[in-house]
Design an enzyme around this catalytic site. Sequence first.
Site, PDB file in Angstrom:
ATOM      1  N   ASP A  34       5.486  -1.975  -3.944  1.00 48.48           N
ATOM      2  CA  ASP A  34       5.141  -1.400  -5.234  1.00 48.48           C
ATOM      3  C   ASP A  34       3.677  -1.684  -5.579  1.00 48.48           C
ATOM      4  O   ASP A  34       3.152  -2.753  -5.273  1.00 48.48           O
ATOM      5  CB  ASP A  34       6.047  -1.999  -6.318  1.00 48.48           C
ATOM      6  N   HIS A  51      -1.652   4.880  -1.423  1.00 49.24           N
ATOM      7  CA  HIS A  51      -0.557   5.043  -0.461  1.00 49.24           C
ATOM      8  C   HIS A  51      -1.066   4.869   0.975  1.00 49.24           C
ATOM      9  O   HIS A  51      -0.390   4.262   1.817  1.00 49.24           O
ATOM     10  CB  HIS A  51       0.091   6.417  -0.628  1.00 49.24           C
ATOM     11  N   LEU A 145      12.074  -6.728  16.864  1.00 56.88           N
ATOM     12  CA  LEU A 145      12.257  -6.468  15.445  1.00 56.88           C
ATOM     13  C   LEU A 145      12.667  -5.023  15.192  1.00 56.88           C
ATOM     14  O   LEU A 145      12.149  -4.100  15.830  1.00 56.88           O
ATOM     15  CB  LEU A 145      10.946  -6.743  14.696  1.00 56.88           C
TER      16      LEU A 145
END
Length: 253
Positions: A34, A51, A145
């Site tokens: 955020d 972004h 991962l």
Amino acid sequence: MLKLLKNWMVKSKSTNNLDIKGGPIPHHIAIIMDGNGRWAKKRALPRSAGHHEGMKVVKKVTKLASQLGVGVLTVYAFSTENWKRPKDEVNYLMKLPEEFLNTFLPELIEENVQVRIMGDKSQLPEHTLKAVEKAVIETQHNTGLILNFALNYGSRYEILQAVENIIKDYKNNEIDGNINEELFSNYLMTQDLKDPDLLIRTSGEMRLSNFMLWQLAYSEFWFADVLWPDFNEDHLIEAIAEYQKRGRRFGGI
């Protein structure tokens, strides 16, 4: 891994007194990324710049999480509510996965990272879905991962879909009427993943925003005032250090 952690602690100004090398590393970390828009606004830049900068942070955090031995990293990339944003911003957000994965995919493969996606794929533009599915296919045999993108994801949608599919399977006699937590979890988009051990949310906001409501029932939460584009490796180390201090009782004593 211990050497890596020690090196990060030496380099870090904010976490150099935190001893995490002997503690447990969370298997599954979920992040609500955020603050991209506010980061851009503070710099008199378009929201798209925030972004774009935020995707660079995903790259850094993924690499460190992989090196630390984190098993799953789930990042909240686009929610089912984000379609309400201005059209230009939504269009840009839909281009970001393509840009990110096309440039970062070779490094993901080198790091043995497996890419996954969860969310409602039906509404995604073809170019977005094509880029994500390409990364999923090309990394499906990697054993390191798991980088799990929550893309056009909403937890209420996920739960309602699970209920609908349970009802359908019950009517088709594929399951009996014994509905328990284990069965319900198997109908969620995270059916083969362990629930998050640690949730990180940046920008100072303290809410879940329709993110993994079922899965986060017993997760540890760590909120940071830092905006996502300013989030760095030291912040991740700090979050893990705080996680290691917590006593996880899962409702027991």
